[in-house]
Enzyme design. Structure first.
Site, PDB file in Angstrom:
ATOM      1  N   SER A 116      42.588  31.952  35.050  1.00 42.34           N
ATOM      2  CA  SER A 116      43.660  32.112  36.337  1.00 42.34           C
ATOM      3  C   SER A 116      43.669  30.872  37.224  1.00 42.34           C
ATOM      4  O   SER A 116      44.439  30.498  37.973  1.00 42.34           O
ATOM      5  CB  SER A 116      43.714  33.317  37.093  1.00 42.34           C
ATOM      6  N   SER A 153      37.959  34.136  33.380  1.00 39.24           N
ATOM      7  CA  SER A 153      39.495  34.026  32.914  1.00 39.24           C
ATOM      8  C   SER A 153      40.104  32.609  33.333  1.00 39.24           C
ATOM      9  O   SER A 153      39.445  31.895  34.049  1.00 39.24           O
ATOM     10  CB  SER A 153      40.387  35.040  33.785  1.00 39.24           C
ATOM     11  N   LYS A 187      40.124  32.862  43.650  1.00 41.42           N
ATOM     12  CA  LYS A 187      41.242  32.293  43.841  1.00 41.42           C
ATOM     13  C   LYS A 187      41.310  31.061  44.987  1.00 41.42           C
ATOM     14  O   LYS A 187      40.415  31.066  45.549  1.00 41.42           O
ATOM     15  CB  LYS A 187      42.367  33.494  44.068  1.00 41.42           C
ATOM     16  N   SER A 241      48.158  34.045  36.703  1.00 42.95           N
ATOM     17  CA  SER A 241      47.154  34.666  37.734  1.00 42.95           C
ATOM     18  C   SER A 241      47.753  35.854  38.263  1.00 42.95           C
ATOM     19  O   SER A 241      49.196  35.797  38.833  1.00 42.95           O
ATOM     20  CB  SER A 241      47.237  33.586  38.698  1.00 42.95           C
TER      21      SER A 241
END
Length: 262
Positions: free
Chosen positions: A69, A67, A124, A227
């Site tokens: 994010s 993704s 993250k 995100s």
């Protein structure tokens, strides 16, 4: 059933066949008699599976970014490597730490099991460590009462959508990295989930503030307005940590992306 468990099962099965062949079968068949095909293949694959299992479980593990994010640091389609021992040696499959070697630091890019569904891996940036007061209000990040330095750095072009996002350089701990913050997106942060230690967080119309509990971490994506992270679903417990991402080893669409990153 995750890949680590599948690999572990293959390791056990091939190891049993290898041991049975070496310790029993060879001694009880004629010298010129061939091994059964299932014994021969199982035993021959055992060393290969053992090496792969050991490397993947204790040294380094590959992942693919699914993704956006973490744009602009990591792009969709990046193949990355994750250091498995930076934060301690863990038993494979059950992910139980047995030898503590280090802890995540602010600014690290970390892979972890998604707290709401541990079968999924998320990536993250670590923003808050245990005891930190993390405030994200008005699209500005503060930690323990100090605003994190943020410097404009032009614009980032999203090639797949052909639009620009404001880009900034953020100084988080010893890490300097780039983030995207949209001008038109609302500052309000929505949290539809109930999560452990939710009482440590306060949500307002301008953002969120949280105190990170012991043994947990607060994480955010570099693509701040695109995100799903600790602002929405809460803290990452230490037992969910997989490792620290540190290298892009391939990207089919852009070979220039191969290399380390902040």
């Amino acid at each position: 059933m995750n890949f680590a468990l599948i690999l572990f099962i293959l390791l056990v099965v091939s190891g049993v066949l290898w041991a049975a062949d070496r310790l029993y079968a060879r001694k009880h068949r004629a010298a010129d008699a061939p091994s059964p095909w299932w014994v021969e293949y199982g035993a021959s694959f055992f060393p290969v599976i053992l090496i792969v299992f050991a490397l993947r479980s204790f040294i380094v593990e590959p992942f693919k970014i699914p993704s956006g994010s973490m744009i602009p640091t990591l792009l969709v389609g990046d193949f990355i490597l994750v250091n498995k021992f930076t934060y301690g040696i863990r038993l494979p499959v059950i992910n139980q730490k047995i030898i503590p070697l280090g802890t995540p630091e602010r600014g690290d890019v970390m892979v972890f099991r998604y707290p709401r569904d541990p079968s999924m891996d998320y990536i993250k940036r670590v923003v808050g460590v245990p005891g930190d007061e993390v405030v994200y209000r008005g699209k500005r990040l503060s930690i323990n009462g100090e605003e994190v330095p943020l410097t404009p750095d032009g614009e980032y072009l999203h090639p797949e959508r052909m639009y620009y996002s404001p880009r900034f350089v953020e100084e988080l701990g010893e890490h300097t990295h780039k983030v995207l913050i949209e001008r038109d997106s609302p500052a309000y942060v929505s949290s539809p989930f109930d999560f452990p230690y939710r009482e440590n967080c306060t949500y307002t119309s301008s953002g969120v503030s949280c105190t990170v509990p012991e043994g947990h971490y607060f994480v955010m994506g570099d693509n701040r307005d695109a995100s799903s992270d600790s602002r929405m679903w809460g803290f990452v417990p230490d037992e969910n940590i997989v490792g620290r991402a540190f290298f892009i080893w391939f990207n089919f669409g852009d070979l220039k992306r191969i290399g380390g990153f902040n």
